[in-house]
Design an enzyme around this catalytic site. Sequence first.
Site, PDB file in Angstrom:
ATOM      1  N   LYS A 202     -98.614 -85.208   1.298  1.00  0.00           N
ATOM      2  CA  LYS A 202     -98.046 -85.828   2.496  1.00  0.00           C
ATOM      3  C   LYS A 202     -98.234 -87.334   2.414  1.00  0.00           C
ATOM      4  O   LYS A 202     -99.357 -87.823   2.289  1.00  0.00           O
ATOM      5  CB  LYS A 202     -98.727 -85.270   3.745  1.00  0.00           C
ATOM      6  CG  LYS A 202     -98.237 -85.927   5.026  1.00  0.00           C
ATOM      7  CD  LYS A 202     -98.732 -85.221   6.268  1.00  0.00           C
ATOM      8  CE  LYS A 202     -98.295 -85.957   7.512  1.00  0.00           C
ATOM      9  NZ  LYS A 202     -98.763 -85.317   8.743  1.00  0.00           N
ATOM     10  N   LYS A 256     -93.940 -83.742   1.665  1.00  0.00           N
ATOM     11  CA  LYS A 256     -93.439 -84.333   2.907  1.00  0.00           C
ATOM     12  C   LYS A 256     -93.520 -85.836   2.851  1.00  0.00           C
ATOM     13  O   LYS A 256     -94.576 -86.337   2.456  1.00  0.00           O
ATOM     14  CB  LYS A 256     -94.299 -83.799   4.052  1.00  0.00           C
ATOM     15  CG  LYS A 256     -93.952 -84.335   5.411  1.00  0.00           C
ATOM     16  CD  LYS A 256     -94.907 -83.790   6.433  1.00  0.00           C
ATOM     17  CE  LYS A 256     -94.610 -84.447   7.765  1.00  0.00           C
ATOM     18  NZ  LYS A 256     -95.632 -84.224   8.739  1.00  0.00           N
ATOM     19  N   TYR A 321     -85.283 -79.549  11.218  1.00  0.00           N
ATOM     20  CA  TYR A 321     -84.814 -79.478  12.611  1.00  0.00           C
ATOM     21  C   TYR A 321     -83.380 -78.974  12.651  1.00  0.00           C
ATOM     22  O   TYR A 321     -82.877 -78.639  13.715  1.00  0.00           O
ATOM     23  CB  TYR A 321     -84.936 -80.856  13.275  1.00  0.00           C
ATOM     24  CG  TYR A 321     -86.368 -81.362  13.229  1.00  0.00           C
ATOM     25  CD1 TYR A 321     -87.311 -80.895  14.135  1.00  0.00           C
ATOM     26  CD2 TYR A 321     -86.786 -82.250  12.238  1.00  0.00           C
ATOM     27  CE1 TYR A 321     -88.633 -81.307  14.073  1.00  0.00           C
ATOM     28  CE2 TYR A 321     -88.108 -82.679  12.165  1.00  0.00           C
ATOM     29  CZ  TYR A 321     -89.022 -82.203  13.087  1.00  0.00           C
ATOM     30  OH  TYR A 321     -90.330 -82.602  13.015  1.00  0.00           O
TER      31      TYR A 321
END
Length: 332
Positions: A202, A256, A321
């Site tokens: 990340k 990510k 999303y």
Amino acid sequence: MKPTVAPFPAARLRRTRQSPAIRGLVRQNTLTVDDLIWPLFVRSGDGIEEHVPSMPGVMRRSVDKMVEAAREAADLGIPAICIFPYTGMEERTEDCAGAWDPQNHANRAIRAIKAEVPELAIMTDVALDTYNINGHDGFVVEGEIVNDATVEALVMMALAQAEAGADIIGPSDMMDGRIGAIRAALEQAGHQDVMILSYAAKYASAFYGPFRDAVGASSALTGDKKTYQMDPANSDEALRLVERDLREGADMVMVKPGLPYLDICRRVKDTFGAPTFAYQVSGEYAMIKAAAQNGWIDGDRVMLESLMAFKRAGCDGILTYFAPAAARLLNG
Ligand code: PBG
């Protein structure tokens, strides 16, 4: 005069692009609804669905509305959702106690969804930022993010989520040692089958901006997260992190953000062969949405193309999303 004839190309690669049938036959990667995890934001209250301004089409929902969204996800064939809490300043404290409260709205949402939509897998977020007065993923002592005390809190948070019925624990905090500590605690508590999807690689990214609005962390955050999230200039370090997290007991790993880090996805998959996920984060979503709303790109096609890129890069699935919108198109 006879015209000179060019030599025939030895290989005409256009032959296998000539029709939809042939293109389908030779297609190497596929994107299906099975690949999608849908991140959702839960807030306090009842009957509430409010828009997140920097993420058009994304809502914060109260627990009752979360159950409706979960039902929608399952009906679309989406295998999993990921729950993030939105908290106002009044719900945040220096000791972050809300994070392991069995009755916080994330844990209440897990219970309610498991009762109504048991077939849907539920992933959680383990990090203190949504309960911390200063917006950091760990405890801040004299301006420093302290590692080991934070890990103890993360363990309590993960246990509360597992007790509530979570299937997949998602540590997004980037503290050292948290995967091993959470795995040991889950085993001891009898949660052997609860999975860990580690946010292993990340990065300290500017692409998280709209998410921090969505969870209420933007105004809270002091400073940046560069002492625990990765430097975007590094790639070998991502492999060391994935290797470490798998050794400590992670079942699946994540890279990510997503699109700007496809090279990392590919290296992780090729090196470890573990179930690998990418998180197409809030800023990536917002960019595609904004351009589509301006009529500058075809939003649906760019969405599907961006999701296919993750499959091509070796990912097994994507947190996005766009999950319900993509599922609708993929289910056709
Ligand atoms: C925090 C967390 C973040 C995201 C998921 N978990 C933001 C951050 O690290 O500041 C970002 C997700 C997104 O941008 O969509 N623990």
